[in-house]
Design a protein around this motif. Structure first.
Motif, PDB file in Angstrom:
ATOM      1  N   VAL A 199       0.850  -1.201   0.000  1.00  0.00           N
ATOM      2  CA  VAL A 199       0.000   0.000   0.000  1.00  0.00           C
ATOM      3  C   VAL A 199       0.886   1.251   0.000  1.00  0.00           C
ATOM      4  O   VAL A 199       0.646   2.202  -0.755  1.00  0.00           O
ATOM      5  CB  VAL A 199      -0.958   0.001   1.217  1.00  0.00           C
ATOM      6  N   SER A 212       2.412   1.809  -3.375  1.00  0.00           N
ATOM      7  CA  SER A 212       1.455   2.333  -4.353  1.00  0.00           C
ATOM      8  C   SER A 212       1.258   3.841  -4.203  1.00  0.00           C
ATOM      9  O   SER A 212       0.830   4.511  -5.143  1.00  0.00           O
ATOM     10  CB  SER A 212       0.107   1.625  -4.205  1.00  0.00           C
ATOM     11  N   ARG A 213       1.570   4.359  -3.010  1.00  0.00           N
ATOM     12  CA  ARG A 213       1.393   5.786  -2.733  1.00  0.00           C
ATOM     13  C   ARG A 213       2.702   6.567  -2.783  1.00  0.00           C
ATOM     14  O   ARG A 213       2.729   7.746  -2.445  1.00  0.00           O
ATOM     15  CB  ARG A 213       0.794   5.960  -1.337  1.00  0.00           C
ATOM     16  N   ASP A 220      -6.130   4.911 -10.436  1.00  0.00           N
ATOM     17  CA  ASP A 220      -5.236   5.353  -9.352  1.00  0.00           C
ATOM     18  C   ASP A 220      -5.962   6.418  -8.527  1.00  0.00           C
ATOM     19  O   ASP A 220      -5.820   7.607  -8.765  1.00  0.00           O
ATOM     20  CB  ASP A 220      -3.932   5.908  -9.935  1.00  0.00           C
ATOM     21  N   PRO A 259      -7.703   7.331  -4.361  1.00  0.00           N
ATOM     22  CA  PRO A 259      -8.039   6.939  -2.985  1.00  0.00           C
ATOM     23  C   PRO A 259      -9.542   6.811  -2.779  1.00  0.00           C
ATOM     24  O   PRO A 259     -10.005   6.501  -1.683  1.00  0.00           O
ATOM     25  CB  PRO A 259      -7.460   8.087  -2.145  1.00  0.00           C
ATOM     26  N   GLU A 261      -3.413   3.231  -6.458  1.00  0.00           N
ATOM     27  CA  GLU A 261      -4.467   2.867  -5.510  1.00  0.00           C
ATOM     28  C   GLU A 261      -5.766   2.563  -6.255  1.00  0.00           C
ATOM     29  O   GLU A 261      -6.164   3.313  -7.139  1.00  0.00           O
ATOM     30  CB  GLU A 261      -4.722   4.026  -4.535  1.00  0.00           C
ATOM     31  N   ALA A 291      -9.245   2.178  -4.935  1.00  0.00           N
ATOM     32  CA  ALA A 291     -10.066   2.217  -3.727  1.00  0.00           C
ATOM     33  C   ALA A 291     -11.543   2.421  -4.034  1.00  0.00           C
ATOM     34  O   ALA A 291     -11.923   3.351  -4.748  1.00  0.00           O
ATOM     35  CB  ALA A 291      -9.588   3.321  -2.784  1.00  0.00           C
ATOM     36  N   THR A 312       0.490  -2.556  -6.253  1.00  0.00           N
ATOM     37  CA  THR A 312      -0.717  -1.744  -6.148  1.00  0.00           C
ATOM     38  C   THR A 312      -1.722  -2.473  -5.265  1.00  0.00           C
ATOM     39  O   THR A 312      -1.488  -3.602  -4.856  1.00  0.00           O
ATOM     40  CB  THR A 312      -1.333  -1.492  -7.535  1.00  0.00           C
ATOM     41  N   TRP A 313      -2.841  -1.831  -4.988  1.00  0.00           N
ATOM     42  CA  TRP A 313      -3.883  -2.490  -4.186  1.00  0.00           C
ATOM     43  C   TRP A 313      -5.258  -2.147  -4.738  1.00  0.00           C
ATOM     44  O   TRP A 313      -5.448  -1.126  -5.387  1.00  0.00           O
ATOM     45  CB  TRP A 313      -3.763  -2.118  -2.705  1.00  0.00           C
ATOM     46  N   TYR A 314      -6.204  -3.036  -4.448  1.00  0.00           N
ATOM     47  CA  TYR A 314      -7.563  -2.927  -5.002  1.00  0.00           C
ATOM     48  C   TYR A 314      -8.520  -3.430  -3.932  1.00  0.00           C
ATOM     49  O   TYR A 314      -8.472  -4.594  -3.551  1.00  0.00           O
ATOM     50  CB  TYR A 314      -7.640  -3.795  -6.251  1.00  0.00           C
ATOM     51  N   SER A 338      -9.985   1.601   2.135  1.00  0.00           N
ATOM     52  CA  SER A 338      -8.557   1.708   2.448  1.00  0.00           C
ATOM     53  C   SER A 338      -8.273   1.071   3.807  1.00  0.00           C
ATOM     54  O   SER A 338      -9.166   0.998   4.666  1.00  0.00           O
ATOM     55  CB  SER A 338      -8.136   3.180   2.480  1.00  0.00           C
TER      56      SER A 338
END
Length: 317
Positions: free
Chosen positions: A59, A62-63, A158, A160, A198, A200, A219-221, A225
């Motif tokens: 996480v 990814s930021r 991408d 939040p 991201e 989100a 990355t995250w999905y 969050s």
């Protein structure tokens, strides 16, 4: 180069290497062997750290402030061929959502994505990558234009999350995202989604329905969050690491659950450490994905897409 907290051991070794190099340049001392040893340690430490990243560390990756954003990918992949299109023809032009026509490896695409800022001024200008309803309506307008002219669609995710402000809700944030999800399921041209940072909540889903969903390695999905999940379940942000593990939000988890189709490899250390390789990997993945769908008829394309999403979350015992 900015370093995350778990990257500090690498930073210390790279600083040692820099000092060693300076000593060699400023004196007659032969430091070649010492430099080689430090370089070897750096390589080993990088492998040790990046091959064993936790969900929360991914996480953070990814930021990373140096990570390439949507317009970086567009510039690298399309060059001067990109023509940005503006406005939803209803309220205004949402700067958090960018889109337009561009060519990748000679093929024209309608490219749409969320754009974050690089500093305080541009972050405010881009609303931190959080689109308003008009952003999603602009995205849908561009997708419908692509469908009209038979141009495949690429979305770069991408964000939040969608902007949660009162004015966004007044203008129909939920309806705009729901409308996009509905229309994307039945769009008659190939859709390739790429999660580049991201992914989100509904903010990502609003441009996240596709024939092929690609996800970069770091990355995250997820529906929420880790910080927000922690604040809801534990009434504190202190448990964000446990929340990240529990949410199963990494690329590996998503692939295992068949919620994404393919993981795009990143260079060791993340996309920001070797942008050119990352751009090349993404371009190849997009071209390969389009090759799978370009010969399908619109009817078969939509039917296959509907079947794919209908099967998600279905298990047999």
């Amino acid at each position: 180069m900015e370093y995350l907290d778990f990257e500090l051991p690498i930073k210390e070794l790279e600083e040692q290497l820099e000092k060693c190099t300076v000593i060699g340049e400023e004196s007659d001392v032969d430091v070649a062997e010492t430099c080689k040893q430090i370089e070897k340690k750096i390589a080993e430490k990088k492998k040790e750290i990046y091959k064993n990243l936790t969900a929360w560390q991914r996480v953070q990756m990814s930021r990373h402030p140096s990570r390439p954003y949507t317009l970086d990918y567009i510039k690298a992949l399309c060059g001067d061929s990109f023509l940005e299109l503006h406005g939803d023809r209803n309220v205004r032009d949402d700067k958090a959502m960018v889109g337009g026509l561009g060519k990748i490896n000679g093929q024209s695409y309608m490219i749409i994505g969320q754009q974050k800022g690089y500093n305080t001024k541009t972050r405010q200008y881009r609303n931190f990558g959080m689109a308003n309803p008009e952003g999603y309506r602009k995205a849908l307008r561009l997708m419908k234009s692509a469908e009209k002219f038979g141009v495949p669609v690429i979305t770069l995710i991408d964000t939040p999350g969608a902007y949660p402000g009162l004015e966004a809700e007044e203008r129909g944030q939920g309806e705009a995202i729901a409308r996009n999800i509905l229309e994307m399921t039945r769009l008659k041209v190939p859709i390739i989604c790429v999660i580049i940072g991201e992914g989100a909540s509904g903010g990502a889903l609003g441009i996240g329905v596709g024939d092929k969903v690609l996800m970069l390695e770091n990355t995250w999905y997820s529906v929420i969050s880790p910080e927000s999940c922690s604040s809801i379940l534990w009434r504190s942000w202190e448990y964000k690491e446990q929340a990240a593990d529990a949410l199963k939000l990494t690329a590996t988890d998503m692939k295992k659950m068949k919620l994404v189709d393919e993981i795009v490899k990143e260079p060791l250390g993340g996309a920001h450490r070797d942008r050119e390789t990352t751009f090349d990997n993404v371009a190849k993945a997009i071209t390969k994905a389009y090759g799978e769908f370009k010969k399908l008829s619109p009817t078969d394309l939509v039917a296959q897409r509907m079947d794919k999403y209908s099967e998600m979350g279905v298990f047999e015992e």
